[in-house]
Scaffold this motif. Structure first.
Motif, PDB file in Angstrom:
ATOM      1  N   ASP A  46     -10.701  22.309  33.865  1.00  0.00           N
ATOM      2  CA  ASP A  46     -11.464  21.153  34.147  1.00  0.00           C
ATOM      3  C   ASP A  46     -10.801  19.838  33.729  1.00  0.00           C
ATOM      4  O   ASP A  46     -12.049  19.780  32.478  1.00  0.00           O
ATOM      5  CB  ASP A  46     -13.064  20.589  35.536  1.00  0.00           C
ATOM      6  N   PRO A  47     -10.201  18.296  34.139  1.00  0.00           N
ATOM      7  CA  PRO A  47     -10.043  16.972  32.409  1.00  0.00           C
ATOM      8  C   PRO A  47     -12.143  17.525  31.619  1.00  0.00           C
ATOM      9  O   PRO A  47     -12.102  17.145  30.512  1.00  0.00           O
ATOM     10  CB  PRO A  47      -9.046  16.381  33.071  1.00  0.00           C
ATOM     11  N   ASP A  48     -12.747  17.608  32.804  1.00  0.00           N
ATOM     12  CA  ASP A  48     -13.725  17.005  32.306  1.00  0.00           C
ATOM     13  C   ASP A  48     -14.644  17.042  31.819  1.00  0.00           C
ATOM     14  O   ASP A  48     -15.449  17.178  30.373  1.00  0.00           O
ATOM     15  CB  ASP A  48     -14.941  15.934  33.605  1.00  0.00           C
ATOM     16  N   PHE A  49     -14.493  18.843  32.061  1.00  0.00           N
ATOM     17  CA  PHE A  49     -15.162  20.191  31.331  1.00  0.00           C
ATOM     18  C   PHE A  49     -14.398  19.673  29.984  1.00  0.00           C
ATOM     19  O   PHE A  49     -15.629  19.958  28.687  1.00  0.00           O
ATOM     20  CB  PHE A  49     -15.215  21.566  31.937  1.00  0.00           C
ATOM     21  N   VAL A  50     -13.426  19.840  29.723  1.00  0.00           N
ATOM     22  CA  VAL A  50     -13.235  19.764  28.298  1.00  0.00           C
ATOM     23  C   VAL A  50     -13.216  18.617  27.199  1.00  0.00           C
ATOM     24  O   VAL A  50     -13.540  18.686  26.346  1.00  0.00           O
ATOM     25  CB  VAL A  50     -10.829  19.846  28.670  1.00  0.00           C
ATOM     26  N   HIS A  51     -13.176  17.770  28.035  1.00  0.00           N
ATOM     27  CA  HIS A  51     -13.695  16.891  27.131  1.00  0.00           C
ATOM     28  C   HIS A  51     -15.279  16.815  26.868  1.00  0.00           C
ATOM     29  O   HIS A  51     -15.332  16.377  25.956  1.00  0.00           O
ATOM     30  CB  HIS A  51     -13.570  15.639  28.025  1.00  0.00           C
ATOM     31  N   ASP A  52     -16.227  16.900  28.335  1.00  0.00           N
ATOM     32  CA  ASP A  52     -17.596  17.117  27.509  1.00  0.00           C
ATOM     33  C   ASP A  52     -17.693  18.066  26.671  1.00  0.00           C
ATOM     34  O   ASP A  52     -18.616  17.989  25.951  1.00  0.00           O
ATOM     35  CB  ASP A  52     -18.081  17.280  28.535  1.00  0.00           C
ATOM     36  N   LEU A  53     -17.140  19.884  26.718  1.00  0.00           N
ATOM     37  CA  LEU A  53     -17.505  20.372  25.933  1.00  0.00           C
ATOM     38  C   LEU A  53     -16.462  19.585  24.541  1.00  0.00           C
ATOM     39  O   LEU A  53     -17.146  20.371  23.396  1.00  0.00           O
ATOM     40  CB  LEU A  53     -16.399  21.829  26.113  1.00  0.00           C
ATOM     41  N   LEU A  54     -15.335  19.227  24.108  1.00  0.00           N
ATOM     42  CA  LEU A  54     -15.585  19.216  22.339  1.00  0.00           C
ATOM     43  C   LEU A  54     -15.707  17.787  22.114  1.00  0.00           C
ATOM     44  O   LEU A  54     -15.897  18.015  20.733  1.00  0.00           O
ATOM     45  CB  LEU A  54     -13.579  18.792  23.052  1.00  0.00           C
ATOM     46  N   SER A  55     -15.954  16.960  23.064  1.00  0.00           N
ATOM     47  CA  SER A  55     -16.347  15.655  22.411  1.00  0.00           C
ATOM     48  C   SER A  55     -18.537  16.409  21.671  1.00  0.00           C
ATOM     49  O   SER A  55     -18.778  15.804  20.943  1.00  0.00           O
ATOM     50  CB  SER A  55     -17.704  14.899  23.344  1.00  0.00           C
ATOM     51  N   ASP A  56     -18.799  17.163  22.315  1.00  0.00           N
ATOM     52  CA  ASP A  56     -20.252  17.905  21.472  1.00  0.00           C
ATOM     53  C   ASP A  56     -20.345  19.075  21.945  1.00  0.00           C
ATOM     54  O   ASP A  56     -20.596  20.125  22.650  1.00  0.00           O
ATOM     55  CB  ASP A  56     -21.543  17.582  22.470  1.00  0.00           C
ATOM     56  N   PRO A  57     -19.323  19.756  21.128  1.00  0.00           N
ATOM     57  CA  PRO A  57     -19.224  21.405  20.648  1.00  0.00           C
ATOM     58  C   PRO A  57     -20.746  22.195  20.960  1.00  0.00           C
ATOM     59  O   PRO A  57     -21.083  23.629  21.546  1.00  0.00           O
ATOM     60  CB  PRO A  57     -18.205  21.550  20.014  1.00  0.00           C
ATOM     61  N   GLN A  58     -21.613  21.525  20.859  1.00  0.00           N
ATOM     62  CA  GLN A  58     -22.699  22.341  20.015  1.00  0.00           C
ATOM     63  C   GLN A  58     -23.856  22.240  21.048  1.00  0.00           C
ATOM     64  O   GLN A  58     -25.644  22.916  21.711  1.00  0.00           O
ATOM     65  CB  GLN A  58     -23.831  21.643  18.550  1.00  0.00           C
ATOM     66  N   ASP A  75     -19.266  28.123  14.006  1.00  0.00           N
ATOM     67  CA  ASP A  75     -21.027  27.765  14.985  1.00  0.00           C
ATOM     68  C   ASP A  75     -21.094  26.902  16.645  1.00  0.00           C
ATOM     69  O   ASP A  75     -22.375  26.388  16.375  1.00  0.00           O
ATOM     70  CB  ASP A  75     -21.678  27.138  13.734  1.00  0.00           C
ATOM     71  N   TRP A  76     -19.824  27.139  16.833  1.00  0.00           N
ATOM     72  CA  TRP A  76     -19.494  26.199  18.247  1.00  0.00           C
ATOM     73  C   TRP A  76     -20.806  26.588  19.199  1.00  0.00           C
ATOM     74  O   TRP A  76     -20.468  28.479  19.327  1.00  0.00           O
ATOM     75  CB  TRP A  76     -18.073  25.872  19.181  1.00  0.00           C
ATOM     76  N   ASN A  77     -21.804  26.738  20.428  1.00  0.00           N
ATOM     77  CA  ASN A  77     -22.358  26.942  21.239  1.00  0.00           C
ATOM     78  C   ASN A  77     -21.661  27.609  21.998  1.00  0.00           C
ATOM     79  O   ASN A  77     -20.732  27.162  23.110  1.00  0.00           O
ATOM     80  CB  ASN A  77     -23.276  25.899  21.309  1.00  0.00           C
ATOM     81  N   PRO A  78     -21.430  29.124  22.302  1.00  0.00           N
ATOM     82  CA  PRO A  78     -20.405  29.913  23.554  1.00  0.00           C
ATOM     83  C   PRO A  78     -21.074  30.126  24.814  1.00  0.00           C
ATOM     84  O   PRO A  78     -20.707  30.594  25.922  1.00  0.00           O
ATOM     85  CB  PRO A  78     -20.507  30.957  22.908  1.00  0.00           C
ATOM     86  N   SER A  79     -22.711  28.913  25.180  1.00  0.00           N
ATOM     87  CA  SER A  79     -22.752  28.868  26.417  1.00  0.00           C
ATOM     88  C   SER A  79     -21.892  28.246  27.443  1.00  0.00           C
ATOM     89  O   SER A  79     -21.788  29.322  28.688  1.00  0.00           O
ATOM     90  CB  SER A  79     -24.382  28.243  26.247  1.00  0.00           C
ATOM     91  N   TRP A  80     -21.120  28.001  27.119  1.00  0.00           N
ATOM     92  CA  TRP A  80     -20.066  27.175  27.734  1.00  0.00           C
ATOM     93  C   TRP A  80     -19.307  28.865  28.875  1.00  0.00           C
ATOM     94  O   TRP A  80     -18.564  28.173  29.507  1.00  0.00           O
ATOM     95  CB  TRP A  80     -19.054  26.230  27.066  1.00  0.00           C
ATOM     96  N   ALA A  81     -19.525  29.832  28.120  1.00  0.00           N
ATOM     97  CA  ALA A  81     -18.356  30.403  28.299  1.00  0.00           C
ATOM     98  C   ALA A  81     -19.411  31.604  28.958  1.00  0.00           C
ATOM     99  O   ALA A  81     -18.529  32.857  30.275  1.00  0.00           O
ATOM    100  CB  ALA A  81     -17.454  31.116  27.277  1.00  0.00           C
TER     101      ALA A  81
END
Length: 403
Positions: A166-178, A272-278
């Motif tokens: 989902d483009p919104d997810f990708v943007h939200d994650l990459l805007s703040d990987p922590q 050190d990106w937060n992997p909680s998204w996965a």
């Protein structure tokens, strides 16, 4: 070359798209370190594979590493009756030139799926769930949830839209990987899209499936997924250097990880990106020798009943020649296991039953080379030499984050 991150990010290491340029400005010096092998004495004899074969492997691995721009790679190959090959090449840190070693922890990305599905299948053995239960029995609000079964989720045939595409997810994650994500937040990105096909009709690699399985495990057991995996899977398997992090914590030692899955397409340090998204699909951490042990356990079903393992290994076509998928596990020309890709890291952990051979790879980049996963390029080069009748050959990378 820059590229748009919204098409590749975290789909999960099976299929993927977009041709990306190799990483630049990476020190080329190799560091071959012969680690102490911890092979079980009944699995392989001590020592290497002989000077000639070892030299061929060294040359092949280094050739791929340099061509694909891989900073560092760890290879563990164990072949009963023949010997083993354990090597580290390249660097763990491109800024300092610190050499890669064979002892680090790494993020294992989608190999997490093998642990989550094993926890699920143990509940099947305990008769607490059934593979053909609909997901709606446990989790409300899943599109077409009355027809999608737990089996469909584990075999990647649910038809749900992958949240990580989902483009919104990708943007939200990459805007703040922590930032931390909850499982429900992740699913919401996918659930706003129509399902892509009817349950069971085809294969589509999809992290949404594993997030749902993680929630089922938590609901049935009443415990956090991380605790269920720790107590029910890691401890019985004797894996003492494998963990499910709560946030971005990362045990030492570990190499720096490098990705170009960024909003700009530029290479960045994603260690050190937060992997909680996965979460249940890709957040775990392990090391070389735990993965070696796990490869045989998951492929042979040590922790499961014979019937449940048979269900797990019922491989179905993926639409990609030479690759089939069971319940959270794949087969590639005889090699059984899984690979992992998360921004900055890639791994491969596979077992070849016909030769009782194990191959484990750990890389500190996920940047594709000519559309190919770097870990797949290394695995192919190795297996072409040591098991020419069984060549690991993953297809090109898929759209979305975290293949």
């Amino acid at each position: 070359m820059r590229r748009t991150p919204t098409r590749r990010l975290f789909a999960a290491a099976l299929l993927a798209a977009a041709v990306l340029a190799p990483m630049t400005a990476i020190p080329a010096a190799a560091n071959h370190t012969a680690a102490i092998d911890r092979c079980d004495k009944d699995e392989c004899r001590p020592g290497g594979l002989g000077p000639e074969l070892t030299a061929r492997l060294d040359k092949a691995v280094e050739k791929v590493r340099k061509e694909a721009g891989i900073p560092g790679v760890v290879v563990g190959l164990w072949m009963p009756g023949k010997g083993n090959y354990v090597r580290a090449s390249g660097v763990a840190d491109t800024a300092t030139g610190e050499p890669m070693t064979t002892s680090p922890f790494v993020r294992i990305g989608s190999e997490t799926k093998t642990f989550t599905v094993t926890a699920q299948l143990k509940l099947v053995d305990d008769k607490r769930i059934r593979l053909d239960d609909p997901i709606a029995k446990y989790i409300q609000g899943v599109p077409n949830g009355r027809r999608i079964t737990l089996r469909h989720l584990a075999e990647m045939r649910s038809g749900l839209f992958p949240y990580s595409s989902d483009p919104d997810f990708v943007h939200d994650l990459l805007s703040d990987p922590q930032r931390p994500f909850t499982p429900r937040e992740l699913l919401a990105y996918g659930f706003k899209h129509p399902n892509t096909f009817a349950p069971g009709k085809q294969f589509e690699y999809n992290n949404s499936n594993l997030i749902l399985l993680g929630l089922v495990i938590e609901k049935v057991t009443g415990h956090r997924l991380a605790d269920v995996i720790d107590k029910g899977v890691l401890h019985p398997a004797g894996l003492h250097r494998t963990l499910f992090p709560e946030g971005s914590e990362f045990p030492e030692p570990h190499p720096r990880g490098y990705t170009n899955q960024t909003l700009s397409g530029e290479v960045t340090d994603s260690t050190d990106w937060n992997p909680s998204w996965a979460w249940a699909a890709g957040a775990m951490i392990s090391d070389l020798h735990d993965l070696r042990r796990w490869a045989k356990i998951v492929a042979t079903g040590t922790l499961l009943s014979p019937e449940t393992q048979r269900q797990r290994l019922k491989m179905l076509p993926t639409g990609h020649p030479g690759t089939s998928y069971g319940l959270g596990i794949f087969e590639s020309d005889g090699w059984i296991g899984h690979n992992g890709s998360i921004p900055g890291y890639e791994t491969v952990t596979v077992y070849l039953p016909s030769k009782k051979a194990t191959l484990v790879l750990m890389l500190n980049t996920d940047i594709t080379y000519e559309g190919q996963e770097p870990s797949s390029l290394v695995a192919r080069a190795i297996t072409e030499i040591v098991t020419p009748d069984n060549i690991y050959d993953r297809p090109v990378a898929t759209p979305g984050v975290g293949r």
